[in-house]
Enzyme design. Structure first.
Site, PDB file in Angstrom:
ATOM      1  N   ARG A  77       0.852  -1.188   0.000  1.00 50.16           N
ATOM      2  CA  ARG A  77       0.000   0.000   0.000  1.00 50.16           C
ATOM      3  C   ARG A  77       0.889   1.239   0.000  1.00 50.16           C
ATOM      4  O   ARG A  77       1.967   1.246   0.599  1.00 50.16           O
ATOM      5  CB  ARG A  77      -0.918   0.016   1.230  1.00 50.16           C
ATOM      6  N   GLU A  81      -4.148   7.484  -6.306  1.00 49.81           N
ATOM      7  CA  GLU A  81      -4.125   6.813  -7.607  1.00 49.81           C
ATOM      8  C   GLU A  81      -5.348   7.202  -8.419  1.00 49.81           C
ATOM      9  O   GLU A  81      -6.450   7.267  -7.858  1.00 49.81           O
ATOM     10  CB  GLU A  81      -4.081   5.285  -7.416  1.00 49.81           C
ATOM     11  N   HIS A 105       0.082   0.550 -10.821  1.00 53.95           N
ATOM     12  CA  HIS A 105      -0.671  -0.446 -10.050  1.00 53.95           C
ATOM     13  C   HIS A 105      -1.036  -1.662 -10.911  1.00 53.95           C
ATOM     14  O   HIS A 105      -2.212  -2.016 -11.055  1.00 53.95           O
ATOM     15  CB  HIS A 105      -1.939   0.166  -9.455  1.00 53.95           C
TER      16      HIS A 105
END
Length: 321
Positions: free
Chosen positions: A234, A263, A282
């Site tokens: 994370r 994000e 990601h």
């Protein structure tokens, strides 16, 4: 449960087909009444009133208290910090996560990241654009130490592959136990020992109050100057400014980041241009057949829910995952 007393289930997703097929294949179709809802839409008053079980990626504040019959929610991701951050998450609601459903895609992508930082393929691709022959010696992975902070299902699969590549694997786990392919499993309080020994440090920690800014200037200083940091956990785990200072000042060799506090990463975020930082959008967990993997866990839990048996991957709210 009789045909006239079906449990009402809400699939709040843009891709419900895999879940509907899984419900049918598991022989549960006659025991449930299923509503499907695209993510951009909101449940109707009737759906809010009747739903007993729901699968969703996230929900806005104010929605769960408006669902009086809701007893179980299946999150579509392994991380549930967004759910636990809800100010009105009902105390009696059972929340399960999708832990273990990324054990095919993420370990492969993590191994790819190791090759990316150790081998010169990215530089070679750039040299080819310029028709330049630049002889480069690749850094070996064999014999190097991989330190994994967070030895859950994904970390253990990464360890299996890494050992097959000739790497030495150590790491931390909240409750240390012997793990195949891991030479030494330490408690989180011994993180500094892992950092000091590792050539590559892999972060797979969940987002909890205890892991906020866990990798800061003090811990970065424990790493080898030749070591790389890889974050697939994370974004909140890393203190952004401290990490950029560490790479800029060559206190560590570099960092590859797949997760961020915000994000998509804004175009003006300094990570994009910081020396020694590799930004990934990601890509660690997504898989072309992700819904098929999550649907397996969902229907197993759905059967358990209908049979009033304990569910799998129940979130420990105190631990944060």
């Amino acid at each position: 449960m009789s045909r006239t007393n079906r449990a009402h289930v809400l699939l709040w997703t843009d891709s419900p087909t895999a879940y509907l097929d899984a419900i049918q294949a598991a022989g549960l179709a006659e025991r449930v009444a299923v509503d499907t809802l695209p993510r951009k839409e909101k449940p109707s008053v009737e759906q809010l009133a009747r739903t007993e079980a729901m699968m969703a990626g996230a929900v806005p504040a104010g929605l769960l208290p408006a669902m009086p019959k809701l007893r179980w929610v299946q999150a579509m991701s392994a991380g549930v910090d967004n759910w636990l951050a809800l100010p009105d998450l009902p105390e009696g609601l059972t929340l399960t996560c999708a832990r273990g459903t990324h054990t095919e895609s993420m370990p492969e992508n993590i191994i790819g990241a190791l090759f990316h930082v150790a081998k010169p393929y990215a530089q070679v691709a750039e040299h080819q654009k310029q028709s330049k022959w630049v002889h480069t010696v690749a850094q070996p992975l064999t014999g190097k130490t991989l330190g994994i902070l967070g030895l859950g299902a994904i970390g253990q699969e990464v360890a299996r592959i890494a050992v097959a590549l000739g790497m030495h694997v150590i790491g931390t786990k909240r409750r240390p136990t012997r793990i195949p392919n891991v030479a030494e499993v330490l408690a989180p309080e011994q993180t500094d020992e892992v950092l000091a020994q590792s050539d590559f440090v892999l972060l797979l920690l969940p987002a909890t109050p205890e892991t906020e800014n866990f990798i800061d200037a003090r811990r970065l200083a424990k790493m080898k100057p030749s070591a790389w940091l890889l974050n697939f956990g994370r974004g909140q785990i890393v203190h952004d400014a401290d990490l950029m200072a560490a790479t800029r000042e060559k206190k560590i060799a570099g960092a590859l980041l797949d997760v961020f506090r915000q994000e998509p990463l804004p175009a003006d975020n300094p990570f994009w241009t910081a020396p020694g930082i590799v930004v990934l959008p990601h890509i660690g967990g997504p898989h072309p057949q992700r819904d098929r993997f999550v649907s397996r866990l969902f229907v197993e839990n759905l059967k358990r829910f209908l049979d009033e048996e304990p569910l799998k991957e129940v979130v420990d709210r105190a631990a944060g995952y």
